[in-house]
Design an enzyme around this catalytic site. Structure first.
Site, mmCIF file in Angstrom:
data_model
loop_
_atom_site.group_PDB
_atom_site.id
_atom_site.type_symbol
_atom_site.label_atom_id
_atom_site.label_comp_id
_atom_site.label_asym_id
_atom_site.label_seq_id
_atom_site.Cartn_x
_atom_site.Cartn_y
_atom_site.Cartn_z
ATOM 1 N N VAL A 128 7.778 33.346 -39.202
ATOM 2 C CA VAL A 128 7.504 32.365 -40.145
ATOM 3 C C VAL A 128 8.606 31.212 -39.734
ATOM 4 O O VAL A 128 9.587 31.297 -40.078
ATOM 5 C CB VAL A 128 7.560 32.930 -41.292
ATOM 6 C CG1 VAL A 128 7.222 31.653 -42.403
ATOM 7 C CG2 VAL A 128 6.664 34.119 -41.681
ATOM 8 N N PRO A 129 8.271 30.148 -38.813
ATOM 9 C CA PRO A 129 8.990 29.571 -38.224
ATOM 10 C C PRO A 129 9.786 28.302 -39.163
ATOM 11 O O PRO A 129 9.686 27.039 -38.929
ATOM 12 C CB PRO A 129 8.391 28.579 -37.353
ATOM 13 C CG PRO A 129 6.961 28.624 -37.651
ATOM 14 C CD PRO A 129 6.788 30.016 -38.736
ATOM 15 N N CYS A 130 10.779 28.852 -39.983
ATOM 16 C CA CYS A 130 11.454 27.981 -40.949
ATOM 17 C C CYS A 130 12.649 27.238 -39.901
ATOM 18 O O CYS A 130 12.910 26.291 -40.400
ATOM 19 C CB CYS A 130 11.989 28.734 -42.075
ATOM 20 S SG CYS A 130 12.976 30.227 -41.584
ATOM 21 N N HIS A 131 12.772 27.673 -38.889
ATOM 22 C CA HIS A 131 13.635 27.021 -37.907
ATOM 23 C C HIS A 131 13.199 25.617 -37.542
ATOM 24 O O HIS A 131 13.962 24.744 -37.095
ATOM 25 C CB HIS A 131 14.145 27.907 -36.801
ATOM 26 C CG HIS A 131 12.950 27.906 -36.112
ATOM 27 N ND1 HIS A 131 11.972 29.410 -36.180
ATOM 28 C CD2 HIS A 131 12.492 27.538 -34.545
ATOM 29 C CE1 HIS A 131 11.183 29.328 -35.072
ATOM 30 N NE2 HIS A 131 11.449 28.299 -34.369
ATOM 31 N N ARG A 132 11.728 25.565 -37.515
ATOM 32 C CA ARG A 132 11.134 24.232 -37.124
ATOM 33 C C ARG A 132 11.314 22.883 -38.363
ATOM 34 O O ARG A 132 10.862 21.963 -38.148
ATOM 35 C CB ARG A 132 9.844 24.433 -36.770
ATOM 36 C CG ARG A 132 9.723 25.434 -35.736
ATOM 37 C CD ARG A 132 8.100 25.379 -35.384
ATOM 38 N NE ARG A 132 8.315 26.557 -34.277
ATOM 39 C CZ ARG A 132 7.285 27.316 -34.081
ATOM 40 N NH1 ARG A 132 5.994 27.213 -34.804
ATOM 41 N NH2 ARG A 132 7.131 28.234 -32.991
#
Length: 182
Positions: free
Chosen positions: A140-144
């Site tokens: 769940v790409p919260c790094h984006r």
């Protein structure tokens, strides 16, 4: 928040090159991806606070499908995840986490972009809090998500991990596009 009373949460330590990450799943799907090189206590604290009546059980075999997808991602050969998730949160958190999943590989959006996407344009700080509560890093790409100014802002796994993930995606896209750089 749903509570799987007396259920098992399976875990393993994923190691790949410089990456060492604890991951966990319920019988329903991946429920936790930890921070790079953080101790087992990160996982145990998360389970104790979210699922206090659940039991942790190491099961490398059961976690193999999730670990395989994460390793493919870390190798730059996977751009999305197909394994099921089992995340629990408030309706607001779930809306934010689902919005994160729509950010394309190799791209970024701002906190206000996410707030607008979930039709809560004034809830930028709440969006940030929901992103910080995301239990499933990487997949769940919260790094984006970055600051409106383009700055790399906080990340549960640390800004160094966030930087590495964004660089990995950019490098993978450059190689895929036929442009290799050192």
């Amino acid at each position: 928040m749903k509570n799987n009373t007396n259920s098992l949460i399976y875990w393993t330590l994923l190691t790949h090159e410089a990456w060492s990450i604890y991951i966990a799943a319920t019988s329903e799907g991946l429920c936790f991806v930890g921070s790079q090189n953080h101790p087992f206590e990160e996982l145990t604290r998360w389970v104790q606070s979210r699922f206090p009546s659940n039991t942790l059980n190491q099961d490398n075999e059961k976690l193999l499908p999730y670990a395989s997808e994460l390793i493919e991602y870390l190798q730059g050969t996977r751009t999305n995840f197909t394994s099921p998730f089992d995340f629990h949160g408030t309706p607001f958190q779930l809306a934010v986490w689902n919005a994160l999943c729509s950010i394309p590989y190799g791209q970024t959006q701002s906190y206000s972009d996410i707030a607008n996407q979930i039709q809560k344009p004034t809830a930028v700080r709440a969006v940030g809090a929901a992103i910080g509560a995301n239990p499933i890093l990487i997949t769940v790409p919260c790094h984006r998500v970055i600051g409106k100014s383009g700055a790399l802002t906080g990340y549960r796994g640390g800004v160094d991990m966030k930087t590495k993930l964004l660089r990995l995606e950019q490098d993978s896209l450059l190689i895929e596009g036929g442009i290799q750089h050192a």
